[in-house]
Design a protein around this motif. Structure first.
Motif, PDB file in Angstrom:
ATOM      1  N   UNK A   1       0.797  -1.219  -0.049  1.00 41.15           N
ATOM      2  CA  UNK A   1      -0.127  -0.029   0.094  1.00 41.15           C
ATOM      3  C   UNK A   1       0.805   1.161   0.089  1.00 41.15           C
ATOM      4  N   UNK A   2       0.122   2.345  -0.506  1.00 36.96           N
ATOM      5  CA  UNK A   2       0.773   3.620  -0.472  1.00 36.96           C
ATOM      6  C   UNK A   2       0.909   3.957   0.977  1.00 36.96           C
ATOM      7  N   UNK A   3       1.666   5.095   1.252  1.00 42.74           N
ATOM      8  CA  UNK A   3       2.089   5.530   2.812  1.00 42.74           C
ATOM      9  C   UNK A   3       2.722   4.465   3.704  1.00 42.74           C
ATOM     10  N   UNK A   4       3.219   3.521   3.062  1.00 38.83           N
ATOM     11  CA  UNK A   4       4.230   2.551   3.852  1.00 38.83           C
ATOM     12  C   UNK A   4       5.443   2.959   3.401  1.00 38.83           C
ATOM     13  N   UNK A   5       5.768   3.421   2.105  1.00 37.85           N
ATOM     14  CA  UNK A   5       7.016   3.715   1.922  1.00 37.85           C
ATOM     15  C   UNK A   5       7.125   5.278   1.472  1.00 37.85           C
ATOM     16  N   UNK A   6       8.299   5.791   1.901  1.00 37.46           N
ATOM     17  CA  UNK A   6       8.239   7.389   1.554  1.00 37.46           C
ATOM     18  C   UNK A   6       8.963   7.508   0.240  1.00 37.46           C
ATOM     19  N   UNK A   7       8.011   7.937  -0.701  1.00 37.17           N
ATOM     20  CA  UNK A   7       8.500   7.844  -2.303  1.00 37.17           C
ATOM     21  C   UNK A   7       9.615   8.943  -2.396  1.00 37.17           C
ATOM     22  N   UNK A   8       9.618   9.915  -1.752  1.00 37.29           N
ATOM     23  CA  UNK A   8      10.512  11.066  -2.115  1.00 37.29           C
ATOM     24  C   UNK A   8      11.763  10.642  -1.504  1.00 37.29           C
ATOM     25  N   UNK A   9      11.962   9.832  -0.391  1.00 40.00           N
ATOM     26  CA  UNK A   9      13.134   9.323   0.027  1.00 40.00           C
ATOM     27  C   UNK A   9      13.773   8.194  -0.895  1.00 40.00           C
TER      28      UNK A   9
ATOM     29  N   UNK B   1      14.409   0.270  -7.386  1.00 39.61           N
ATOM     30  CA  UNK B   1      12.981   0.279  -6.492  1.00 39.61           C
ATOM     31  C   UNK B   1      11.915   0.013  -7.505  1.00 39.61           C
ATOM     32  N   UNK B   2      10.967  -0.816  -7.179  1.00 43.31           N
ATOM     33  CA  UNK B   2       9.828  -1.152  -8.017  1.00 43.31           C
ATOM     34  C   UNK B   2       8.746  -0.645  -7.016  1.00 43.31           C
ATOM     35  N   UNK B   3       7.807   0.337  -7.541  1.00 46.36           N
ATOM     36  CA  UNK B   3       6.771   1.002  -6.591  1.00 46.36           C
ATOM     37  C   UNK B   3       5.572   0.853  -7.362  1.00 46.36           C
ATOM     38  N   UNK B   4       4.399  -0.040  -7.035  1.00 46.48           N
ATOM     39  CA  UNK B   4       3.269  -0.155  -7.366  1.00 46.48           C
ATOM     40  C   UNK B   4       1.922   0.366  -6.946  1.00 46.48           C
ATOM     41  N   UNK B   5       2.376   1.101  -5.882  1.00 46.21           N
ATOM     42  CA  UNK B   5       1.132   1.503  -4.824  1.00 46.21           C
ATOM     43  C   UNK B   5       1.419   2.876  -4.450  1.00 46.21           C
ATOM     44  N   UNK B   6       0.792   3.869  -4.124  1.00 46.73           N
ATOM     45  CA  UNK B   6       0.949   5.360  -4.064  1.00 46.73           C
ATOM     46  C   UNK B   6       0.260   5.762  -2.929  1.00 46.73           C
ATOM     47  N   UNK B   7       0.577   6.967  -2.243  1.00 45.24           N
ATOM     48  CA  UNK B   7      -0.162   7.621  -1.234  1.00 45.24           C
ATOM     49  C   UNK B   7      -1.594   8.074  -2.045  1.00 45.24           C
TER      50      UNK B   7
END
Length: 308
Positions: free
Chosen positions: A235-243, A256-262
């Motif tokens: 889920x988003x909010x679990x990982x700080x995308x900016x970081x 990094x592979x990101x499939x979910x966002x805040x």
């Protein structure tokens, strides 16, 4: 005959199964029209949603005769489950139906990120030959995969990783030390800090709750092994995308592979544009032709069972 409202996309054969027994309103775009969705919800005996429909607040209040909410997926952060249950509504997720789809996404992403050699088509086609730059990628076999959250998806991911020769370690805050599932799967149970420091690739499979919100912030990303890769399909909010972006640009994070966002859809972000070794996908790790079929028919069966 009951009335079923489906506000997001669903396998049309599963929709037909519901239509054979009850009145069905199927409109995948209904989620984008809040006023109409509330109006249709007022006469719904069952509501079927994916992750965009927020079953809370005004929509929840409009569900005056609803008996069941079917979730075409497993995450429930878009549904106020206690409030639904307080109103006598049963909430049914499609537990396990998309586990293989997510696990394959995780493994494929991990292999791409570790090897780091699959974004060179345009350069090669243009006459460049970046062989030296791309010749230091890592093989998957022998790498350590750290799985945070060891439910059905985490366990499926572990099996696929082991088949490729990866060593697998896992942490799950909900499982006691020595839980049988670790011996059964041949996965070593470790603490969170040990996993973060020791894994060559970290994959997240946890729900969004107070204890996981912001779990991977800049400080925690800095604790990862230099060059490690991170995959988030939870889920988003679990990982700080900016970081994540900052760590990729600094060379601290290997990929990094990101499939979910805040916020979904994810708004344009200059901080992530042209980041090295970054894969961004629009919340599709659990969606494939086969998983959509499994998820849709599972929810259709369970909704029919609840209504009957």
């Amino acid at each position: 005959m009951a009335r079923i409202v489906i506000s997001e996309f669903m396998d049309e054969r599963a929709v037909a199964q519901l239509e054979a027994a009850h009145e069905v309103l199927y409109d995948p775009k209904l989620v984008g029209d809040a006023a109409r969705l509330r109006a249709e919800a007022a006469t719904a005996d069952a509501l079927v949603v994916r992750n965009l429909t927020q079953v809370r607040g005004e929509l929840l209040a409009a569900l005056t005769r609803c008996k069941v909410v079917g979730r075409l997926g497993v995450g429930l952060d878009n549904i106020d489950v206690p409030a639904c249950e307080a109103k006598g509504m049963k909430v049914i997720p499609a537990t396990g139906a998309n586990a293989l789809s997510v696990a394959e996404y995780v493994i494929a992403s991990t292999m791409l990120l570790l090897r780091g050699a699959f974004a060179s088509s345009a350069a090669v086609a243009a006459g460049e030959w970046p062989r030296a730059a791309l010749g230091n990628g890592r093989e998957t076999a022998g790498q350590v995969l750290g799985i945070i959250g060891f439910g059905s998806i985490g366990q499926m991911t572990a099996r696929l990783a082991q088949g490729l020769g990866m060593q697998v370690i896992a942490y799950d805050a909900m499982l006691p030390p020595g839980a049988d599932v670790f011996a059964q799967t041949g996965v070593r149970q470790v603490g969170l800090d040990e996993l973060i420091a020791g894994a060559d690739a970290v994959t997240l499979h946890v729900p969004l709750v107070d204890t996981t919100r912001g779990l991977f912030n800049a400080a925690r990303i800095a604790q990862m092994k230099k060059g490690a890769v991170l995959v988030n399909t939870s889920r988003g909010h679990i990982v700080d995308i900016e970081a994540v972006g900052a760590a990729l640009r600094a060379g601290r994070l290997g990929g990094a592979a990101i499939d979910v966002f805040d916020v979904e859809p994810f708004p344009a972000s200059t901080s992530l544009r042209d980041c090295p070794n970054l894969l961004l996908t629009p919340h599709i790790s659990g969606v494939s032709a086969q998983s959509n079929e499994r998820v849709s028919f599972m929810i259709a069966d369970k909704v029919l069972e609840s209504l009957n």
